[in-house]
Design a protein around this motif. Structure first.
Motif, short mmCIF file in Angstrom:
data_model
loop_
_atom_site.label_atom_id
_atom_site.label_comp_id
_atom_site.label_asym_id
_atom_site.label_seq_id
_atom_site.Cartn_x
_atom_site.Cartn_y
_atom_site.Cartn_z
N PHE A 99 -5.45 2.01 2.04
CA PHE A 99 -5.12 1.19 0.87
C PHE A 99 -5.77 1.75 -0.39
O PHE A 99 -5.12 1.88 -1.44
N ALA A 100 -7.06 2.08 -0.30
CA ALA A 100 -7.79 2.60 -1.47
C ALA A 100 -7.15 3.89 -1.98
O ALA A 100 -6.96 4.06 -3.20
N GLY A 101 -6.82 4.80 -1.06
CA GLY A 101 -6.20 6.05 -1.47
C GLY A 101 -4.83 5.85 -2.10
O GLY A 101 -4.52 6.44 -3.14
N ALA A 102 -4.02 5.01 -1.47
CA ALA A 102 -2.69 4.74 -2.01
C ALA A 102 -2.77 4.09 -3.38
O ALA A 102 -2.04 4.44 -4.31
N ALA A 107 4.94 -0.43 -0.98
CA ALA A 107 4.14 0.01 0.17
C ALA A 107 2.72 -0.52 0.10
O ALA A 107 2.15 -0.95 1.11
N ILE A 108 2.13 -0.54 -1.11
CA ILE A 108 0.75 -0.99 -1.25
C ILE A 108 0.64 -2.48 -0.95
O ILE A 108 -0.37 -2.95 -0.42
N VAL A 109 1.68 -3.23 -1.28
CA VAL A 109 1.69 -4.66 -0.94
C VAL A 109 1.71 -4.84 0.57
O VAL A 109 0.99 -5.68 1.13
N GLY A 110 2.50 -4.02 1.25
CA GLY A 110 2.55 -4.08 2.71
C GLY A 110 1.23 -3.71 3.36
O GLY A 110 0.80 -4.34 4.33
N ILE A 111 0.56 -2.68 2.82
CA ILE A 111 -0.74 -2.27 3.35
C ILE A 111 -1.78 -3.36 3.12
O ILE A 111 -2.63 -3.62 3.98
N ALA A 112 -1.72 -4.01 1.95
CA ALA A 112 -2.66 -5.09 1.64
C ALA A 112 -2.49 -6.24 2.63
O ALA A 112 -3.48 -6.82 3.11
#
Length: 205
Positions: free
Chosen positions: A100-103, A72-77
């Motif tokens: 992104f920062a929170g995740a 998920a964090i890759v997708g948000i990035a």
């Protein structure tokens, strides 16, 4: 907006989030707290799973959850990078940076905290203990400490199902990373039209 500003936002939030978590982890045992006001406390709890303490059952539940968070964090990035590249609105870019920062902040706990801290039950944890951490890679627990019990009391009897029961508002304990995610999502909801402006058609132009 250039990519430098959202990166700065991310770095600042990550620093505040991790400093607060490390401080709580190394100064409080699990369940300890400090009452600041009647409606605000620092209360050290650990979250093994998802939001509101929910967990994926089974031996590999935690591993599945952490792996999903990494994807998920890759997708948000990518969403952040693509929004900057396409000249997205400031509201959108700031909101994605906050999410992104929170995740990412909570992912650090999930991935590494099991390795770098020992257990917090009935003791204050040590960072990088010689005997090793309380878990393995990908099996860390998320540190929460912000508690806002704005109101406590018994609900009126006339309220269906919950009438007469003791109730606390607001009961969940959370952290800076959770606040960052909630703020980012809140910005997208509150300023939806500014975050996702509709492109004018040729007739409108």
């Amino acid at each position: 907006m250039s990519l430098k500003k959202p990166i700065l936002i991310i770095i600042l939030i990550l620093l505040v989030d991790q400093i607060s978590k490390i401080y709580v982890k190394t100064h409080f045992s699990l369940g300890d707290g400090v009452k600041v006001f009647d409606w605000f406390q620092f209360l050290f709890v650990e979250n093994e799973g998802m939001a509101w303490g929910a967990k994926i059952p089974g031996e590999y539940g935690k591993l599945i959850l952490t792996t999903f968070r990494l994807f998920a964090i890759v997708g948000i990035a990518y969403w952040l990078w693509d929004s900057v590249r396409k000249g997205g609105s400031k509201v959108l870019i700031v909101a994605i940076a906050l999410i992104f920062a929170g995740a990412f902040g909570n992912i650090i706990d999930s991935v590494f905290y099991g390795l770098i801290f020992n257990d917090s039950h009935h003791q204050v944890a040590s960072m990088f203990p010689p005997e090793g951490g309380y878990g393995t890679l990908f099996h860390g627990k998320v540190v929460d400490m912000l508690y806002f019990p704005l109101w406590k009391g018994y609900l009126p009897e006339w309220i269906p199902f919950w009438g007469g029961k003791f109730f606390t508002f607001f009961d969940p304990v959370f952290n800076i990373a959770d606040m960052s995610i909630s703020t980012g999502v809140g910005l997208l909801i509150a300023f939806n039209k500014r975050a996702f402006p509709k492109k004018k058609t040729e007739e409108e132009e």
